[in-house]
Design a protein around this motif. Structure first.
Motif: not given
Length: 276
Positions: A45-46, A50-53, A69-71, A120-122
């Protein structure tokens, strides 16, 4: 447990509290609870986050989905998310903590059992998650009388009880045994009444009850038996349930009773909730 009202309340609070934040760290316990269900290795998960908005949060049935973001980070019904500002002391035994660059953090606890899924998205094929996205929420205009009437159109529907119809098989995602109690009471129907005994008027009252009770619960920040993102109890006063068991029914004065039924407890008034 998170059901439709709590999911909406939590999603809105997360949306407001995490706006503009960047993930700075992710923590999972060395020995997670056996009923904390992760997707794959939670240590990954990290890397994903990490670093995502933070982007947004939304309610999906009885789940809360956070977009970073896309997660995606999804919590199911037994999850208990709490938001803490920098230097606040969290409760122990968090099963997932997401830290942000400003020092604030989101800790997620588990009551009974819960999914704490990051992907991840999808890239998630959980059938309950997918079903909850495909079906309209009772809080939306798309959940209308025409849609509701079609829910009865399946083989052996008449053999089901009210609870079996409403709270199983994801017919209405996020409507569980908790909110069911006040919905059934408001409609004047016993949780064990068979669908075969429904009149057209019963179906109309049940539809109205689902819409109005869930709306009232949501607008009042959830049920008083549940807590929000900051640990504050909801303001909707539960009419019938564990807290009112053995007390007079507010409608007719008869004593509220309790039975074990379909894997949980049902609470009801034996006088004004019709069984036959």
């Amino acid at each position: 447990m998170i059901e439709i009202p709590e999911a909406f309340v939590l999603a809105n609070q997360i949306d407001e509290s995490l706006s503009g934040k960047i993930v700075d760290g992710v923590e999972v316990p060395a020995n997670p609870g056996k009923f904390s269900f992760y997707l794959g290795d939670p240590l990954e998960y990290e890397r994903l986050l990490i670093g995502s908005n933070f982007s947004s949060a939304r309610a999906i049935g009885g789940m809360v989905e956070i977009s970073i973001d896309k997660r995606r980070l999804v919590f199911s019904d037994g999850a208990v998310p709490r938001f803490y500002e920098k230097n606040e002391t969290p409760q122990p035994k968090s099963q997932l903590t997401v830290r942000f660059g400003d020092g604030s953090f989101l800790s997620v606890y588990v009551r009974l059992y819960a999914g704490l899924w990051c992907f991840e998205e999808g890239d998630f094929d959980n059938k309950y998650y997918l079903a909850a996205q495909e079906k309209p929420s009772p809080l939306s205009d798309n959940f209308d009388e025409n849609y509701f009437s079609k829910l009865f159109d399946f083989e052996k529907a008449d053999s089901l009880s009210l609870k079996g119809f409403l709270a199983t098989e994801q017919r209405i995602p996020g409507l569980g045994n908790g909110v069911l109690q006040d919905i059934a009471w408001t409609a004047g129907l016993h949780p064990r009444i068979k669908i075969s005994k429904f009149s057209d008027a019963d179906k109309e009252r049940l539809f109205s009850s689902i819409k109005t009770v869930l709306r009232d619960m949501t607008e009042n920040c959830g049920r008083d038996s549940e807590k929000d993102l900051f640990g504050i109890e909801g303001k909707y006063k539960t009419v019938i349930g564990r807290a009112t068991f053995g007390k007079p029914c507010p409608r007719c004065g008869e004593t509220i009773e309790r039975q074990n039924y379909l894997g949980g407890k049902v609470y009801f008034c034996p006088s004004c909730q019709r069984l036959e």
